[in-house]
Design a protein around this motif. Structure first.
Motif, PDB file in Angstrom:
ATOM      1  N   LEU A  24     -78.034 -83.625  -5.738  1.00 37.18           N
ATOM      2  CA  LEU A  24     -78.228 -84.079  -4.362  1.00 37.18           C
ATOM      3  C   LEU A  24     -77.728 -83.033  -3.377  1.00 37.18           C
ATOM      4  N   LEU A  25     -76.566 -82.470  -3.630  1.00 34.86           N
ATOM      5  CA  LEU A  25     -76.030 -81.431  -2.758  1.00 34.86           C
ATOM      6  C   LEU A  25     -76.941 -80.218  -2.727  1.00 34.86           C
ATOM      7  N   GLN A  26     -77.509 -79.873  -3.880  1.00 32.49           N
ATOM      8  CA  GLN A  26     -78.420 -78.730  -3.942  1.00 32.49           C
ATOM      9  C   GLN A  26     -79.692 -78.992  -3.131  1.00 32.49           C
ATOM     10  N   VAL A  27     -80.205 -80.220  -3.245  1.00 30.85           N
ATOM     11  CA  VAL A  27     -81.426 -80.568  -2.515  1.00 30.85           C
ATOM     12  C   VAL A  27     -81.155 -80.571  -1.012  1.00 30.85           C
ATOM     13  N   ILE A  28     -80.008 -81.115  -0.604  1.00 32.58           N
ATOM     14  CA  ILE A  28     -79.659 -81.113   0.820  1.00 32.58           C
ATOM     15  C   ILE A  28     -79.529 -79.691   1.338  1.00 32.58           C
ATOM     16  N   ILE A  47    -101.036 -76.839   7.848  1.00 33.82           N
ATOM     17  CA  ILE A  47    -101.274 -76.634   6.420  1.00 33.82           C
ATOM     18  C   ILE A  47    -100.145 -75.831   5.798  1.00 33.82           C
ATOM     19  N   ALA A  48     -99.723 -74.759   6.481  1.00 35.66           N
ATOM     20  CA  ALA A  48     -98.607 -73.960   5.980  1.00 35.66           C
ATOM     21  C   ALA A  48     -97.336 -74.791   5.927  1.00 35.66           C
ATOM     22  N   LEU A  49     -97.121 -75.626   6.948  1.00 35.02           N
ATOM     23  CA  LEU A  49     -95.931 -76.476   6.985  1.00 35.02           C
ATOM     24  C   LEU A  49     -95.927 -77.453   5.808  1.00 35.02           C
ATOM     25  N   ILE A  50     -97.053 -78.127   5.604  1.00 37.26           N
ATOM     26  CA  ILE A  50     -97.143 -79.098   4.513  1.00 37.26           C
ATOM     27  C   ILE A  50     -96.986 -78.408   3.162  1.00 37.26           C
ATOM     28  N   ALA A  51     -97.588 -77.216   3.019  1.00 39.85           N
ATOM     29  CA  ALA A  51     -97.488 -76.487   1.755  1.00 39.85           C
ATOM     30  C   ALA A  51     -96.039 -76.172   1.414  1.00 39.85           C
ATOM     31  N   ILE A  52     -95.262 -75.764   2.419  1.00 42.75           N
ATOM     32  CA  ILE A  52     -93.849 -75.449   2.181  1.00 42.75           C
ATOM     33  C   ILE A  52     -93.076 -76.705   1.807  1.00 42.75           C
ATOM     34  N   LEU A  53     -93.292 -77.787   2.539  1.00 42.41           N
ATOM     35  CA  LEU A  53     -92.540 -79.019   2.299  1.00 42.41           C
ATOM     36  C   LEU A  53     -92.894 -79.650   0.951  1.00 42.41           C
ATOM     37  N   VAL A  54     -94.117 -79.449   0.481  1.00 38.60           N
ATOM     38  CA  VAL A  54     -94.520 -80.011  -0.800  1.00 38.60           C
ATOM     39  C   VAL A  54     -94.081 -79.126  -1.963  1.00 38.60           C
ATOM     40  N   GLU A  56     -91.590 -76.774  -2.253  1.00 34.94           N
ATOM     41  CA  GLU A  56     -90.174 -76.507  -2.523  1.00 34.94           C
ATOM     42  C   GLU A  56     -89.577 -77.510  -3.513  1.00 34.94           C
ATOM     43  N   PRO A  57     -89.755 -78.830  -3.315  1.00 34.16           N
ATOM     44  CA  PRO A  57     -89.220 -79.755  -4.322  1.00 34.16           C
ATOM     45  C   PRO A  57     -89.834 -79.552  -5.704  1.00 34.16           C
ATOM     46  N   ILE A  58     -91.126 -79.204  -5.754  1.00 32.23           N
ATOM     47  CA  ILE A  58     -91.759 -78.947  -7.060  1.00 32.23           C
ATOM     48  C   ILE A  58     -91.083 -77.780  -7.755  1.00 32.23           C
ATOM     49  N   LEU A  59     -90.841 -76.705  -6.993  1.00 31.63           N
ATOM     50  CA  LEU A  59     -90.173 -75.538  -7.577  1.00 31.63           C
ATOM     51  C   LEU A  59     -88.766 -75.901  -8.050  1.00 31.63           C
ATOM     52  N   TYR A  60     -88.085 -76.736  -7.277  1.00 38.46           N
ATOM     53  CA  TYR A  60     -86.743 -77.149  -7.675  1.00 38.46           C
ATOM     54  C   TYR A  60     -86.795 -77.940  -8.984  1.00 38.46           C
ATOM     55  N   ILE A  61     -87.781 -78.833  -9.088  1.00 36.43           N
ATOM     56  CA  ILE A  61     -87.915 -79.641 -10.304  1.00 36.43           C
ATOM     57  C   ILE A  61     -88.219 -78.760 -11.502  1.00 36.43           C
ATOM     58  N   VAL A  62     -89.079 -77.768 -11.304  1.00 44.49           N
ATOM     59  CA  VAL A  62     -89.440 -76.865 -12.399  1.00 44.49           C
ATOM     60  C   VAL A  62     -88.225 -76.065 -12.855  1.00 44.49           C
ATOM     61  N   VAL A  63     -87.405 -75.613 -11.882  1.00 43.70           N
ATOM     62  CA  VAL A  63     -86.200 -74.855 -12.234  1.00 43.70           C
ATOM     63  C   VAL A  63     -85.234 -75.734 -13.036  1.00 43.70           C
ATOM     64  N   GLN A  64     -85.142 -77.008 -12.647  1.00 50.24           N
ATOM     65  CA  GLN A  64     -84.356 -77.941 -13.434  1.00 50.24           C
ATOM     66  C   GLN A  64     -85.084 -78.199 -14.762  1.00 50.24           C
ATOM     67  N   TYR A  76     -86.578 -89.439  -5.603  1.00 46.68           N
ATOM     68  CA  TYR A  76     -85.227 -89.219  -5.078  1.00 46.68           C
ATOM     69  C   TYR A  76     -85.095 -87.804  -4.514  1.00 46.68           C
ATOM     70  N   ILE A  77     -85.605 -86.807  -5.228  1.00 48.72           N
ATOM     71  CA  ILE A  77     -85.496 -85.411  -4.796  1.00 48.72           C
ATOM     72  C   ILE A  77     -86.330 -85.174  -3.539  1.00 48.72           C
ATOM     73  N   TYR A  78     -87.553 -85.676  -3.533  1.00 44.13           N
ATOM     74  CA  TYR A  78     -88.420 -85.486  -2.360  1.00 44.13           C
ATOM     75  C   TYR A  78     -87.829 -86.184  -1.129  1.00 44.13           C
ATOM     76  N   THR A  79     -87.352 -87.403  -1.310  1.00 43.94           N
ATOM     77  CA  THR A  79     -86.786 -88.143  -0.182  1.00 43.94           C
ATOM     78  C   THR A  79     -85.566 -87.431   0.382  1.00 43.94           C
ATOM     79  N   ALA A  80     -84.676 -87.003  -0.494  1.00 41.50           N
ATOM     80  CA  ALA A  80     -83.463 -86.312  -0.050  1.00 41.50           C
ATOM     81  C   ALA A  80     -83.807 -85.004   0.653  1.00 41.50           C
ATOM     82  N   PHE A  81     -84.800 -84.306   0.136  1.00 37.16           N
ATOM     83  CA  PHE A  81     -85.201 -83.021   0.734  1.00 37.16           C
ATOM     84  C   PHE A  81     -85.772 -83.216   2.131  1.00 37.16           C
ATOM     85  N   LEU A  82     -86.733 -84.143   2.242  1.00 29.51           N
ATOM     86  CA  LEU A  82     -87.376 -84.345   3.547  1.00 29.51           C
ATOM     87  C   LEU A  82     -86.402 -84.916   4.567  1.00 29.51           C
TER      88      LEU A  82
END
Length: 558
Positions: A24-28, A47-54, A56-64, A76-82
């Motif tokens: 959670l701290l990492q996502v924040i 479009i660029a804004l939405i692409a970034i917001l969508v 980043e959490p995917i990349l975080y999930i993949v890294v995990q 949980y990750i998407y909600t905390a991020f947004l």
């Protein structure tokens, strides 16, 4: 397919959260970092804004380790991020660290631009801004990065030579498929184009428009003489203004006074164009995407197509008179390099709106005030009768309108109380400049600064007493006492400085001719059941003013 399989595997897991508090701290932290990135490198389209917001959490999930995460973890990750991105933006905009933190304003205006967009949609920007200035003073923060200023010395410095250039608000008005017109151009490009426009409004050039103006005024009088009761005077004046605009800009072609259906369609097209464009101007970073939404683009493209057709017809027809096109297309051969056809056609929609809408608004507003103030009406009609005896024809009116000081005063007072462009477009502190200082206040780079004529004209610091009342006498010599305030510098209905209204002299002549002709030929009364005092409630500010019906009964005087 691999991504779909991955999503399916996540959704098939149970909903017991396996993400750790450390996650959670990492996502924040990721959300706050994203906000910091947006501050420095603002996305230029949604479009660029939405692409970034969508992404980043995917990349975080993949890294995990995605095999340890379930569907609830993804939510949980998407909600905390947004939420962290949004909360970081809100806290920063309300914090003392924001560059505009020292300027007062409503909390919602500081937080989001969507508040301004909603106000613009309703058309009440000019009214709300005035109330904000009454509450907060000369400087009001009306958006996250927007100010409104009513201190006239500062306003004149912002609009005048060496002031602030036009910014992103005007960029949104530029069709990327066409060259910019004089309204959106800046710097030397604006100076060069403005020089060409100015040729069309010299004293010599203005005389070229006298004959078509008188012809159209006579058509207007004939139309009103045969109009059924009640008559929508605002609409009829709009049709007249469109007809005269076609003469002035394109050498003729419109006959809206003779064909109501065409006039109503064109009037509606102009209004919808203004609404759509004004909304886009409040979200300039999203214009490249929003302009493709059918609800917005169809209204803008329809008027631009209309302007292209009229410009093309004018080229094929050739010069008949020294109209505006004659000067813009440099048919006299005065420029070293002849403007391209595309450049001149780009001015078409501007000429149509600016050449008709603003003068029609002022004239309709003038008759509204005269209906509300009978003593002013009687004095003005008496002045006109003295200059134009019974039986006087329209053909001689332009020779004598200079002898109508009270009419000039009435028009000035109308422009003061209901300027046709009530809010004006903002100027911008250029990026890279660091900041600009006006009146001892530091305004940071990127800030949009409004100088709203409606609020300035109704400020008792500049016009008092009876600031909110229609008092034409304040414009006459000896009309006010020494203890009254009448600051001519604060009268900016045509804006101020190098980018002021180039056609203001013609607009005044047109308004004087129409008003004197109508008041000479007719007695005017509000239609039964029509409360003229409620008419301002139907005015809508979409950069220019959109008006409702002004229902009157007309009686011929001679």
């Amino acid at each position: 397919m691999a991504f779909l399989d991955f999503v399916h595997s996540l959704m098939s897991r149970d909903f017991t959260m396996s993400a750790s508090p450390n996650s959670l701290l990492q996502v924040i932290a990721m959300g706050v970092t994203t906000h910091l990135y947006f501050r420095k490198f603002e996305p230029q389209n949604p479009i660029a804004l939405i692409a970034i917001l969508v992404s980043e959490p995917i990349l975080y999930i993949v890294v995990q380790n995605p095999t340890t995460l379930n569907a609830f973890d993804v939510f949980y990750i998407y909600t905390a991020f947004l939420l962290s991105v949004g909360l970081s933006i809100v806290l920063y905009r309300l914090s003392p660290f924001h560059p505009l933190a020292g300027f007062p304003g409503p909390v919602m205006n500081k937080i989001t631009q969507f508040r301004s967009i909603w106000i613009q949609w309703e058309g009440h920007q000019y009214l709300i801004n005035k109330r904000l200035h009454e509450k907060y003073g000369a400087f009001v923060r009306v958006g996250p990065n927007e100010l409104s200023v009513t201190d006239i010395d500062i306003a004149l410095a912002i609009l005048g030579p060496g002031g602030l250039p036009k910014g992103r608000f005007y960029e949104a008005r530029h069709d990327p498929r066409a060259p910019g017109n004089v309204l959106v151009l800046r710097g030397q490009a604006h100076t060069d184009r403005r020089r060409i426009w100015s040729r069309a409004f010299t004293n010599e050039s203005l005389e070229e428009y006298d004959e078509p103006l008188l012809k159209r005024v006579q058509y207007l009088i004939d139309r009103l003489a045969g109009a059924p009761a009640p008559t929508d005077l605002s609409l009829v004046i709009s049709l007249f203004a469109l007809d005269f605009m076609s003469d002035m800009a394109f050498g003729g072609g419109f006959d809206m006074l003779r064909d109501d259906s065409d006039g109503l369609e064109v009037r509606s097209m102009f209004d919808k164009f203004g609404i759509s464009l004004s909304l886009l101007c409040h979200a300039p970073w999203a214009v490249s995407t929003l302009v493709h939404l059918p609800a917005l683009s169809k209204n803008i493209l329809k008027l631009r197509k209309f302007a292209v057709e009229w410009g093309t017809n004018r080229i094929l027809r050739g010069a008949v008179t020294k109209d505006l096109w004659y000067h813009l297309y440099d048919e006299a051969g005065l420029e070293k390099e002849k403007p391209s056809t595309r450049q001149v056609i780009a001015e078409g929609s501007l000429a149509m709106v600016a050449g008709s809408d603003t003068t029609a608004t002022c004239l309709a507003s003038l008759f509204y005030f005269l209906l509300c103030y009978p003593k002013c009406y009687q004095r003005l009609q008496a002045e006109i009768d003295e200059v134009f005896p019974p039986g006087s024809g329209v053909s001689n009116m332009l020779k004598h309108i200079a002898n109508l000081p009270y009419l000039t005063a009435c028009i000035n007072e109308t422009l003061r109380l209901l300027p046709p462009v009530p809010t004006n477009g903002p100027r911008q502190v250029p990026y890279g400049s660091g900041r600009r200082i006006f009146g001892g206040r530091f305004i940071p780079e990127g800030t949009q600064v409004y100088t709203p004529p409606y609020s300035i004209h109704r400020d008792p610091r500049y016009f008092s007493p009876l600031t909110e009342e229609f008092v034409p006498e304040r414009w006459l010599p000896g009309g006010i006492s020494e203890d009254q305030v009448h600051n001519l510098s604060a009268f900016i209905p045509f804006s101020h400085g190098p980018a002021n209204c180039v056609g203001r002299s013609l607009a005044r002549k047109e308004m004087m001719a129409v008003a004197s002709a109508i008041l000479h030929k007719f007695d005017i009364h509000a239609a039964d059941g029509f409360d003229s005092r409620e008419w301002p409630e139907g005015l809508r500010d979409h950069f220019v003013t959109i008006r409702g019906p002004l229902l009157v009964n007309l009686a011929s005087r001679f």
